[in-house]
Design an enzyme around this catalytic site. Sequence first.
Site, PDB file in Angstrom:
ATOM      1  N   PHE A  95       0.860  -1.184   0.000  1.00 21.72           N
ATOM      2  CA  PHE A  95       0.000   0.000   0.000  1.00 21.72           C
ATOM      3  C   PHE A  95       0.902   1.242   0.000  1.00 21.72           C
ATOM      4  O   PHE A  95       1.861   1.305   0.775  1.00 21.72           O
ATOM      5  CB  PHE A  95      -0.866  -0.044   1.262  1.00 21.72           C
ATOM      6  CG  PHE A  95      -1.988   0.943   1.284  1.00 21.72           C
ATOM      7  CD1 PHE A  95      -3.214   0.629   0.710  1.00 21.72           C
ATOM      8  CD2 PHE A  95      -1.836   2.180   1.884  1.00 21.72           C
ATOM      9  CE1 PHE A  95      -4.269   1.530   0.756  1.00 21.72           C
ATOM     10  CE2 PHE A  95      -2.886   3.092   1.919  1.00 21.72           C
ATOM     11  CZ  PHE A  95      -4.104   2.773   1.357  1.00 21.72           C
ATOM     12  N   ASP A 141       2.286  -5.745   8.234  1.00 20.94           N
ATOM     13  CA  ASP A 141       1.134  -4.858   8.231  1.00 20.94           C
ATOM     14  C   ASP A 141      -0.107  -5.738   8.057  1.00 20.94           C
ATOM     15  O   ASP A 141      -0.250  -6.427   7.039  1.00 20.94           O
ATOM     16  CB  ASP A 141       1.271  -3.840   7.094  1.00 20.94           C
ATOM     17  CG  ASP A 141       0.171  -2.798   7.127  1.00 20.94           C
ATOM     18  OD1 ASP A 141      -0.941  -3.122   7.598  1.00 20.94           O
ATOM     19  OD2 ASP A 141       0.413  -1.660   6.662  1.00 20.94           O
ATOM     20  N   ARG A 199     -12.664  -4.153  -6.550  1.00 15.95           N
ATOM     21  CA  ARG A 199     -12.419  -4.970  -5.350  1.00 15.95           C
ATOM     22  C   ARG A 199     -13.740  -5.271  -4.643  1.00 15.95           C
ATOM     23  O   ARG A 199     -14.595  -4.394  -4.515  1.00 15.95           O
ATOM     24  CB  ARG A 199     -11.560  -4.199  -4.344  1.00 15.95           C
ATOM     25  CG  ARG A 199     -10.151  -3.967  -4.712  1.00 15.95           C
ATOM     26  CD  ARG A 199      -9.339  -3.550  -3.484  1.00 15.95           C
ATOM     27  NE  ARG A 199      -9.919  -2.416  -2.752  1.00 15.95           N
ATOM     28  CZ  ARG A 199      -9.375  -1.874  -1.665  1.00 15.95           C
ATOM     29  NH1 ARG A 199      -8.257  -2.363  -1.168  1.00 15.95           N
ATOM     30  NH2 ARG A 199      -9.952  -0.847  -1.053  1.00 15.95           N
ATOM     31  N   TYR A 221     -10.377   0.047  11.114  1.00 15.26           N
ATOM     32  CA  TYR A 221     -11.625   0.498  10.466  1.00 15.26           C
ATOM     33  C   TYR A 221     -12.002  -0.373   9.277  1.00 15.26           C
ATOM     34  O   TYR A 221     -12.998  -0.130   8.632  1.00 15.26           O
ATOM     35  CB  TYR A 221     -11.516   1.971  10.039  1.00 15.26           C
ATOM     36  CG  TYR A 221     -10.266   2.313   9.265  1.00 15.26           C
ATOM     37  CD1 TYR A 221     -10.155   2.006   7.916  1.00 15.26           C
ATOM     38  CD2 TYR A 221      -9.186   2.931   9.890  1.00 15.26           C
ATOM     39  CE1 TYR A 221      -9.010   2.306   7.213  1.00 15.26           C
ATOM     40  CE2 TYR A 221      -8.038   3.239   9.196  1.00 15.26           C
ATOM     41  CZ  TYR A 221      -7.948   2.913   7.861  1.00 15.26           C
ATOM     42  OH  TYR A 221      -6.808   3.207   7.167  1.00 15.26           O
ATOM     43  N   LYS A 222     -11.166  -1.382   8.967  1.00 18.59           N
ATOM     44  CA  LYS A 222     -11.492  -2.284   7.853  1.00 18.59           C
ATOM     45  C   LYS A 222     -12.325  -3.448   8.406  1.00 18.59           C
ATOM     46  O   LYS A 222     -13.453  -3.245   8.818  1.00 18.59           O
ATOM     47  CB  LYS A 222     -10.214  -2.704   7.144  1.00 18.59           C
ATOM     48  CG  LYS A 222      -9.585  -1.500   6.408  1.00 18.59           C
ATOM     49  CD  LYS A 222      -8.219  -1.727   5.821  1.00 18.59           C
ATOM     50  CE  LYS A 222      -7.745  -0.447   5.105  1.00 18.59           C
ATOM     51  NZ  LYS A 222      -6.300  -0.417   4.879  1.00 18.59           N
TER      52      LYS A 222
HETATM   53  C1  PLP Z   1      -5.622   0.878   4.759  1.00 18.47           C
HETATM   54  C2  PLP Z   1      -4.151   0.799   4.802  1.00 18.47           C
HETATM   55  C3  PLP Z   1      -3.378   1.846   5.320  1.00 18.47           C
HETATM   56  C4  PLP Z   1      -4.021   3.137   5.766  1.00 18.47           C
HETATM   57  O1  PLP Z   1      -3.217   3.858   6.645  1.00 18.47           O
HETATM   58  P1  PLP Z   1      -3.856   5.020   7.522  1.00 18.47           P
HETATM   59  O2  PLP Z   1      -2.732   5.653   8.203  1.00 18.47           O
HETATM   60  O3  PLP Z   1      -4.846   4.367   8.450  1.00 18.47           O
HETATM   61  O4  PLP Z   1      -4.587   5.944   6.595  1.00 18.47           O
HETATM   62  C5  PLP Z   1      -2.012   1.678   5.392  1.00 18.47           C
HETATM   63  N1  PLP Z   1      -1.422   0.540   4.966  1.00 18.47           N
HETATM   64  C6  PLP Z   1      -2.130  -0.481   4.453  1.00 18.47           C
HETATM   65  C7  PLP Z   1      -1.442  -1.707   3.992  1.00 18.47           C
HETATM   66  C8  PLP Z   1      -3.506  -0.376   4.332  1.00 18.47           C
HETATM   67  O5  PLP Z   1      -4.205  -1.367   3.792  1.00 18.47           O
END
Ligand code: PLP
Length: 399
Positions: free
Chosen positions: A115, A186, A358, A211-212
């Site tokens: 990400f 992660d 997705r 939040y996911k």
């Molecule tokens: C959703 C997601 C994020 C989001 O990071 P935030 O700091 O919460 O905005 C970061 N890394 C991964 C791999 C994600 O899927």
Amino acid sequence: MTFHTSLPRKELFDIPKGIIYLDGNSLGPPIRGSTDCAGQVIDEEWGRELIKAWNTAGWMSLPQTVGNQIAPVIGAAPNTVATGDTLSIKLYQALAAALSLCPERKFLLSDAGNFPTDLYMAQGLINTMGQGHELRTPAPEDVLDSIDESVAVVFLTHVDYRTGRVHNIDTITRRAHEVGAVTIWDLAHSAGAVPLSVENSQTDFAVGCTYKYLNGGPGAPAFIYVRPDIVTSITPALTGWLGHKDPFAMELKYRPSESTERFRIGSPSIIQFKLLELAMKIWEDVDMKELRSSSVALSTLFIEEVEKRCPSLTLVTPRDPEQRGSQVSFASEDSYAIMQALIDRGVIGDFRQPNIMRFGIAPLYLDESDIISAAKILEEILISESWRDPQYQTVKAVT
Ligand SMILES: *Cc1c(COP(=O)(O)O)cnc(C)c1O
């Protein structure tokens, strides 16, 4: 108490009638009772108790309480998970800590599927440190072979946000440790989606958001796990007062807490934490093995139904259930417009660059009939070409 429950448990969620929600991999839906929960914090705790609520309503210990709710879901021992801030920040702290454990090595290894914020935070840290570190991003399949004695830290997202492909945590962690590298996983797309044991994997760090699949609400606090036997040897980057051993001693010099709590920074977002605490109660009764088998069954059904009905779409997610998390992705040149038409028909997924639709499969609130209806509506949109409507062509800020 843990006991077997049958899934789904739709009655626990407030999802609008007629909506099939396939985007819980990006933002989980609200837990029933969230409005009352937030209202109670505002009226009865903040409103009535004012600043006393930090003591009387347990606000001060709330981040620990919630960390201990998250721990069993990721297979961590009690008091090894700190919460707060956002995932980007928690990853930054983990990366800085990892580099401090391997000061003589200059390479940070991730992958090209990670990400973007994870890669951006690494680039920012490298710039701030100014010690000539370098980021390597091989293809996900090439990570294992890229781990060698020059690597300081291997940081990967367990389930690829675009393709849903999973890395093997145990194999990669073992390989990294063999060559003396530190590991950070992660778990953004794994926590609440697949069974996990950060403890058994022996990873040094794990980070994630809530939040996911954990349904904590937009911008809910993130978490960080640190292996308990190394935590006291690390001085975190971002040494805030709430990571201090005794915040209200108001000392001039930082003295870290003895536990993972040293990774806390500043004041916790209490209303968000209360909503997350409510959402995490659900997991006390969820059997992760049952959740996983339901996720595999629903994802497999979705793949079969879509491939049968929509031959123009290309499956991007690995076909082997062992190789994927809890989402299914399809590619098409017209993915963005098709997804907009689908959302208009009440089937909510999302779009990711360059051409991916997705679909998050969350067995807590989805059943077979949702999956079949979603595939049928997708088929209707493709046959009628309703996605060609000009209203579906403009790309919004959030896709
Ligand atoms: C959703 C997601 C994020 C989001 O990071 P935030 O700091 O919460 O905005 C970061 N890394 C991964 C791999 C994600 O899927």
